[in-house]
Design a protein around this motif. Structure first.
Motif, short mmCIF file in Angstrom:
data_model
loop_
_atom_site.label_atom_id
_atom_site.label_comp_id
_atom_site.label_asym_id
_atom_site.label_seq_id
_atom_site.Cartn_x
_atom_site.Cartn_y
_atom_site.Cartn_z
N VAL A 43 0.83 -1.20 0.00
CA VAL A 43 0.00 0.00 0.00
C VAL A 43 0.87 1.26 0.00
CG1 VAL A 43 -1.69 1.31 1.33
CG2 VAL A 43 -1.95 -1.16 1.10
N TYR A 44 1.95 1.24 0.78
CA TYR A 44 2.84 2.40 0.85
C TYR A 44 3.49 2.68 -0.49
CZ TYR A 44 6.95 5.20 1.97
OH TYR A 44 7.92 6.16 1.98
N LEU A 46 2.40 1.74 -3.53
CA LEU A 46 1.39 2.21 -4.48
C LEU A 46 1.00 3.66 -4.21
CD1 LEU A 46 -0.96 -0.92 -4.72
CD2 LEU A 46 0.71 -0.11 -6.40
N TRP A 47 0.85 4.00 -2.92
CA TRP A 47 0.50 5.37 -2.55
C TRP A 47 1.61 6.34 -2.96
CZ3 TRP A 47 -4.02 7.30 -0.92
CH2 TRP A 47 -4.05 8.57 -0.36
N THR A 48 2.86 5.95 -2.75
CA THR A 48 3.98 6.81 -3.12
C THR A 48 4.07 6.98 -4.63
OG1 THR A 48 5.19 6.05 -1.15
CG2 THR A 48 6.47 7.13 -2.88
N MET A 50 1.64 6.69 -6.85
CA MET A 50 0.53 7.53 -7.31
C MET A 50 0.79 9.00 -7.02
SD MET A 50 -3.05 5.49 -6.66
CE MET A 50 -2.84 5.42 -4.89
N GLY A 51 1.37 9.29 -5.85
CA GLY A 51 1.70 10.68 -5.53
C GLY A 51 2.75 11.25 -6.47
N ARG A 76 -5.84 11.89 -4.49
CA ARG A 76 -4.65 11.22 -5.01
C ARG A 76 -5.07 10.14 -6.00
NH1 ARG A 76 0.79 9.89 -1.83
NH2 ARG A 76 0.53 12.14 -1.68
N GLY A 77 -4.38 10.06 -7.11
CA GLY A 77 -4.68 9.09 -8.13
C GLY A 77 -5.32 9.68 -9.37
#
Length: 244
Positions: A43-44, A46-48, A50-51, A76-77
């Motif tokens: 998750v981290y 993917l979140w990074t 996307m950012g 985000r995204g």
């Protein structure tokens, strides 16, 4: 067994229960870490990612097209969605006659620039190798004797060697192109050419072999379909004669 007349028997029993409770909590905590760590890291990442894509793409998007102008929240995204749509449109245009003509004209223009030409051709070759749907994946996992006889390493069979390499080094026995990855980073490794008779194809999938390499031999695939070893039966007559 504890002596019931021992005044410290209850203390020993209490300490045993405490150690058992702490051991159970420790085991549960480690199990939770094993479950949470892969999910949290995924998750981290993917979140990074996307950012990072949002920070590159959104400044190029016109203001009226950005949803935060209307809802007041920076989602985000959104940049990822714009990037996917833009890539699909570019690919659709590139497959047409006009798109192919424009690409050919642009590549001809790039070929006239010495430094830019080298960078572009290198990146284009890498992109075609990575994202091409045909001949872009390994066929099977195998075992090879590397770096010397008696030491085995996991490899991935890519293709049959062709052209000059197979003609010069293969001889009568065809060669196989085998990628031998490093641990724990399987994206780096060595491209080696083995004779087909020197390569042992494994029943495990490429994904299971990759997990074995990444885990440094800690995660082995389940061998559910492994053939059973036949039992060697000694004739009864031979047994009786051996006892005489």
């Amino acid at each position: 067994m504890l002596d019931p007349l021992d005044p410290n028997a209850s203390d020993h029993d209490t300490e045993r229960r405490k150690s058992g409770l702490l051991g159970g909590l420790r085991a549960s905590f480690l199990t939770g870490i094993v479950v949470i760590a892969p999910i949290g890291l995924t998750v981290y990442l993917l979140w990074t990612i996307m950012g990072w894509i949002d920070s590159v793409v959104l400044p190029l998007v016109p203001g009226p097209w950005r949803p935060e102008q209307y809802i007041g929240i920076n989602l985000r995204g959104v940049g990822v969605i714009f990037f996917i749509l833009f890539t699909i449109v570019i690919g659709w245009v590139a497959k047409g006659l006009i798109g192919r003509s424009l690409i050919k004209w642009a590549e001809g223009l790039v070929d006239q620039m010495p430094v830019v030409r080298s960078i572009y051709n290198g990146l284009k070759q890498i992109a075609e190798t990575v994202f091409a749907q045909q001949d872009a994946s390994f066929e099977k996992a195998c075992l090879v004797e590397y770096p010397r006889k008696g030491i085995f390493a996991i490899g991935f069979i890519s293709t049959n060697a062709k052209g000059e390499i197979n003609r010069v080094a293969g001889g009568m026995d065809p060669l196989l192109s085998v990628f031998v990855p490093t641990t724990p980073n399987p994206t780096s490794g060595f491209l080696l050419f083995f004779k087909e008779s020197e390569v042992t194809v494994l029943d495990m999938t490429v994904e299971d072999a990759a997990k074995l390499v990444i885990s440094a031999g800690l995660v082995y695939p389940d061998e559910a379909t492994a053939p059973e070893t036949p039992l060697v039966r000694i004739p009864e007559k031979a047994v009786r004669e051996s006892w005489r």
